[in-house]
Design an enzyme around this catalytic site. Structure first.
Site: not given
Ligand code: ZDP
Length: 284
Positions: A13, A66, A75, A77, A169, A200, A218-219, A227-230
């Site tokens: 990412n 983004n 974000c 990652n 998410h 997302n 990803e959104r 995707c770390g938050t994901g």
């Molecule tokens: O929420 C959004 O619009 C995501 N595209 C933001 C990026 C999230 C991500 N990939 C993460 O790692 O959390 C980078």
């Protein structure tokens, strides 16, 4: 204008990191960021991340655009890449040594705390998940959590679990993540009217209670390698549905993250790598 950047990736990412410590306003506009993120007409990246001065007692502020020029709240990652980038700027990482360091980073999702470990990995205190429908936000419920709520997308009925890690998410458990046609289904979830801020979307296969395989749309970006938050939202959804433990390996197309949803403090802890690729400068 000439812009200096360092390209980083966290499990594929990838982001352009910009040293913006001299000003509280990003050096480039969201539209210029989208041009730089283009993989054919620009440098290429999933987003642009700015290191801005800290506010309210934080060390630094992080902002992200983004690749479609929208601005997410957080974000996962990206913040690992951010931590390594500022540790370089601060002299805590040199070719000879890594000095373990913890930062307090201000984001649109609140204070996030990455800790650089001696081996170069980064553990991030990602904060508490938000689970009430209005906090995601989604109209799939009112005043309650959204756990495996039926949702019609692309002529099929899915079971949607919703989690905010600062950003929205929608998590869907499936038997085989390889069978999901992400580029067709993903945008239909992202833009579904039940998600007023878009979303997302993550498709998850439970390999074992402590090992989850996930693919993400990803959104504002599209298909990414991680995707770390994901990944954090994935483990929260696994626990809420009784499918996973609180500590899991989450396997993404770009590699694995270790995620723990702490019972003691309700916070998510994410451990994973971040890698500098190259530095450059570009005329815009
Ligand atoms: O929420 C959004 O619009 C995501 N595209 C933001 C990026 C999230 C991500 N990939 C993460 O790692 O959390 C980078």
């Amino acid at each position: 204008m000439k812009i200096d950047f360092t390209k980083y990736h966290g499990l594929g990412n990838d982001f352009l990191l910009i040293d913006n410590r001299q000003s509280s306003t990003p050096l480039i506009t969201p539209e210029q960021a989208a041009v730089l993120c283009d993989r054919h007409f620009g440098v290429g990246g999933d987003g642009v991340i700015f290191v801005l001065p800290g506010v309210e007692g934080s060390d630094y502020t992080m902002r992200i655009f983004n690749s479609d020029s929208s601005e997410p709240e957080m974000c996962g990652n990206g913040i690992r890449c951010f931590a390594k980038f500022v540790a370089n700027l601060d002299g805590h990482i040199t070719p000879e040594k890594i000095v373990p360091t913890t930062y307090k980073i201000h984001t649109l999702a609140g204070i996030i705390k990455p800790e650089i470990l001696g081996d170069g990995n980064i553990t991030v205190d990602m904060g508490k998940p938000r689970l009430i429908a209005e906090e995601i936000p989604t109209t799939l419920a009112t005043g309650s959590k959204v756990i495996e709520a039926p949702l019609g997308v692309a002529g099929q009925s899915w079971l949607a679990t919703c989690v905010s890690m600062g950003n929205p998410h929608c998590l869907v458990f499936v038997d085989d993540v390889q069978k999901i046609d992400l580029s067709v289904i993903g945008p239909q979830f992202e833009n579904h009217p039940v998600f007023p801020q878009k979303t997302n979307v993550e498709f998850i296969e439970v390999v074992a209670p402590d090992y989850l395989k996930m693919r993400v749309w990803e959104r504002g970006v599209g298909t990414t390698l991680a995707c770390g938050t994901g990944a954090c939202a994935t483990v929260v959804a696994g626990v809420l549905t009784g499918k996973s433990n609180r500590s899991c390996t989450v396997e993404l197309p770009g590699g694995c993250l270790q995620i723990t949803w702490s019972e003691a403090d309700d916070r998510l802890y994410m451990k994973g790598p971040a890698q500098a690729v190259f530095t450059g400068s570009v005329e815009i």
